[in-house]
Each structure stands twice: as structure tokens, then as C-alpha cells.
Write a protein that holds these residues in place. Sequence first.
Motif, PDB file in Angstrom:
ATOM      1  N   ARG A 130      -4.211   3.666  -5.088  1.00 25.80           N
ATOM      2  CA  ARG A 130      -4.888   3.275  -3.842  1.00 25.80           C
ATOM      3  C   ARG A 130      -6.396   3.460  -3.968  1.00 25.80           C
ATOM      4  O   ARG A 130      -7.176   2.608  -3.602  1.00 25.80           O
ATOM      5  CB  ARG A 130      -4.400   4.141  -2.684  1.00 25.80           C
ATOM      6  CG  ARG A 130      -3.024   3.808  -2.234  1.00 25.80           C
ATOM      7  CD  ARG A 130      -2.666   4.696  -1.065  1.00 25.80           C
ATOM      8  NE  ARG A 130      -1.254   4.560  -0.754  1.00 25.80           N
ATOM      9  CZ  ARG A 130      -0.619   5.326   0.111  1.00 25.80           C
ATOM     10  NH1 ARG A 130      -1.270   6.299   0.743  1.00 25.80           N
ATOM     11  NH2 ARG A 130       0.654   5.141   0.355  1.00 25.80           N
ATOM     12  N   TRP A 144       0.840  -1.213   0.000  1.00 30.58           N
ATOM     13  CA  TRP A 144       0.000   0.000   0.000  1.00 30.58           C
ATOM     14  C   TRP A 144       0.866   1.251   0.000  1.00 30.58           C
ATOM     15  O   TRP A 144       0.602   2.209  -0.719  1.00 30.58           O
ATOM     16  CB  TRP A 144      -0.888  -0.052   1.254  1.00 30.58           C
ATOM     17  CG  TRP A 144      -1.985   0.949   1.315  1.00 30.58           C
ATOM     18  CD1 TRP A 144      -2.045   2.051   2.131  1.00 30.58           C
ATOM     19  CD2 TRP A 144      -3.216   0.946   0.570  1.00 30.58           C
ATOM     20  NE1 TRP A 144      -3.223   2.722   1.945  1.00 30.58           N
ATOM     21  CE2 TRP A 144      -3.963   2.065   0.994  1.00 30.58           C
ATOM     22  CE3 TRP A 144      -3.759   0.107  -0.405  1.00 30.58           C
ATOM     23  CZ2 TRP A 144      -5.212   2.377   0.477  1.00 30.58           C
ATOM     24  CZ3 TRP A 144      -5.010   0.411  -0.931  1.00 30.58           C
ATOM     25  CH2 TRP A 144      -5.706   1.523  -0.492  1.00 30.58           C
ATOM     26  N   GLU A 164      -9.046   0.538  -3.818  1.00 28.22           N
ATOM     27  CA  GLU A 164      -9.984   0.588  -2.703  1.00 28.22           C
ATOM     28  C   GLU A 164     -11.439   0.571  -3.197  1.00 28.22           C
ATOM     29  O   GLU A 164     -12.246  -0.237  -2.738  1.00 28.22           O
ATOM     30  CB  GLU A 164      -9.718   1.855  -1.895  1.00 28.22           C
ATOM     31  CG  GLU A 164     -10.329   1.832  -0.526  1.00 28.22           C
ATOM     32  CD  GLU A 164      -9.745   2.916   0.376  1.00 28.22           C
ATOM     33  OE1 GLU A 164      -9.167   3.909  -0.151  1.00 28.22           O
ATOM     34  OE2 GLU A 164      -9.877   2.774   1.592  1.00 28.22           O
ATOM     35  N   LEU A 178       2.161   2.403  -3.319  1.00 29.23           N
ATOM     36  CA  LEU A 178       1.219   2.754  -4.383  1.00 29.23           C
ATOM     37  C   LEU A 178       0.964   4.256  -4.445  1.00 29.23           C
ATOM     38  O   LEU A 178       1.015   4.939  -3.422  1.00 29.23           O
ATOM     39  CB  LEU A 178      -0.116   2.041  -4.148  1.00 29.23           C
ATOM     40  CG  LEU A 178      -0.107   0.514  -4.200  1.00 29.23           C
ATOM     41  CD1 LEU A 178      -1.466  -0.032  -3.758  1.00 29.23           C
ATOM     42  CD2 LEU A 178       0.232   0.025  -5.606  1.00 29.23           C
TER      43      LEU A 178
END
Length: 327
Positions: free
Chosen positions: A253, A245, A257, A248
Motif C-alpha cells: 500500500r 486495497w 501510494e 494488499l
Amino acid sequence: MNRLKTLTLAVAATALAASTLTAQARDFRLGLITPPQHMWSTEAEAFADSLHERSDGEHSVSVFPAQQLGNEAQMVQQLQTGALDMAFLTIAEISNRIPDFGALYAPYLVDGVDHAARLLRSDTAAELLELMPAEVGLVGVGYGMVGMRQVLSRDPIESMDDMRGQRLRITPFEPIRDFYTATGAAPAPMPLLEVYDALANGQVDAIDMDFDSILILKFYEQANNLLISNHMMFPMVGVVSGRVWRELSAEDRELIETTMAEHLENVLTGFQEMDAAQEEEIRGLDLNIVEADAEFFSEAIVEWEATWAEKAPMLEALREEAERLRQ
Ligand code: 3HB
């Protein structure tokens, strides 16, 4: 448009172009324990397709179902080192590491799959996800689930007395172990994919399971007594490695997500939609069916609460939320 604004926009556009150019195309790996035909696995594949499409072909996701990358404890370790990028996990392993998640397994916290889905969509359940980065180094994107837990057994179970001494398969985690220990059964922790053989060869007498897996993995072939108890919900969590994460871009993200959250939501609604038909299908099989409610397990529940109210302080807030969402 004034000059300053034009200049700012031009700088922003250049920065964006540069970040797009340097953005790394990635082939993410997503692991899960469920067999390929299970909805967690099919939605993981659908998530992979969506992410590929929405990143204009830049990112792809290889899905590894059926415990190909190891059990959940091993996958959590791989996620922590960044060797694995993503996973759809039962809350089992997470609750072993963050006891507050055990609150989600309070017996009769919810009345059924619709209530479970409402609770998992609530802000209180989302608060639990906030604990994950600091405590296990994973980003919890959102929840999925399977149907409610039932007990399938070789011998009939008509009261809690009948559970005494029964070797009863559980998913390996503490809240469920404590529940069955309190019923007098002897819990035998065992991963999903080992259950069929264990039932077939008499290693266990009974299993804790959901309607869907009873059907797709054909456990009813090996035991023909079903206690329809709906005693616990069974959430799943979609996660990304915290290490991955951090590497990124904000854009990636956001894309991961929102896309993963959408597919987790499909899992929630999918199990809500399938539940009644699966119960009907199971009732149509040649099984001896007994129904149970909180009263049936009342002594075990008192014992469970005594341990878990302390271990999982979030239980109180979750109960209040569940009460608000009861319909
Ligand atoms: C389980 O019983 O351990 C299990 C069942 C599922 C999905 C994942 C785990 O339907």
C-alpha cells in the motif's frame, strides 16, 4: 544488545521474510479515458515503470488508455467489484456520486492553473479524498488535473446571449451541466473521444474543453472561435479499488501510494508548466479569440451558486482555502 531485543529483532526478521515470501506478485490493471498521447496516459505509463522498478520487478501495471475498459461510470463499477485495480479518473463521475466533489467546479474558484494546483495540494482538497472509501469504495490517492476550461465554438460567442440555445458539448457530470444550463446553452454530455466527430458532423455547435486537448485532438480544425474564459479547473483523481486495497500488504500500500502520488504530482506540475506555451500556440492559430471573466458569466454564476452551495457543503471551506492560496 540485550537478549530480549535480539530475540525481538529475530522474530521481526522472520515475520518480514515470511511476508515477503507470501507477498503476491501482481499485475495490476489501470484504466483511463484519455488517448495515449495525453499526459494522464503517459504519466500512468511512467507510474507503471516506477512501480515495477521499486518492487524489484515483483509488481507490474498494465495501462489501458482511451476508454478501452469502458467509460468512467463503467470503470468505477469495475473498481468497486475489484475487476479493475486502479484508474486515473476525471472528477466527473465521482462528483455524480459524491456531490461535495462538485465544489471543485465552482466557476472562478481559482484564477488559473497555478492556483488550481495549489488548491489541489491543500489539506482541504485532501479532505474530499477521505470521503471516497466510505461513499464509493475507492481509495483516492491524490489529484492531477488538466488546464482550465475554455469554450471552442463554430459561431462567435461575444456575450452570454450568444450562448443561448447553442448545443454545447460537456463532460458528463452535473456541476458543469448546471453551469451551462444557467448560461442558456443546451449542454450535450459526451465523452472526450467522441467530441471530434460530433463537432465535425454538426451534432454540437460548441465544446467545453482545455487548451491541451484542443491542441492534441485538433478540435480547432472543426471550430474557429475560442472563448478564453478559464472558467473552471478540471481535476483528476488517482484511485485504487477499495477491495484490492484491502488485500494488499501494508508495504505494498505504502509503495503504491507514494509512487502514484509522485506521478500525480508530475501531472499537476506538467500542466502548470505547459499552460503558457499552449495558450501562446493557440493564440498563434487562425482563431477568432474573445476573452471572458466572471463578470461575463455573472448571472449564470449566481444561479450555479444557489444550487451548489447547498448540494456541496464543502464549497465554503474550499473557497476559504482558495482565498488563502490566492496570490
Ligand atoms: C474532457 O473534456 O472530458 C476531458 C478532457 C481532458 C481529459 C479528460 C477529459 O483533457
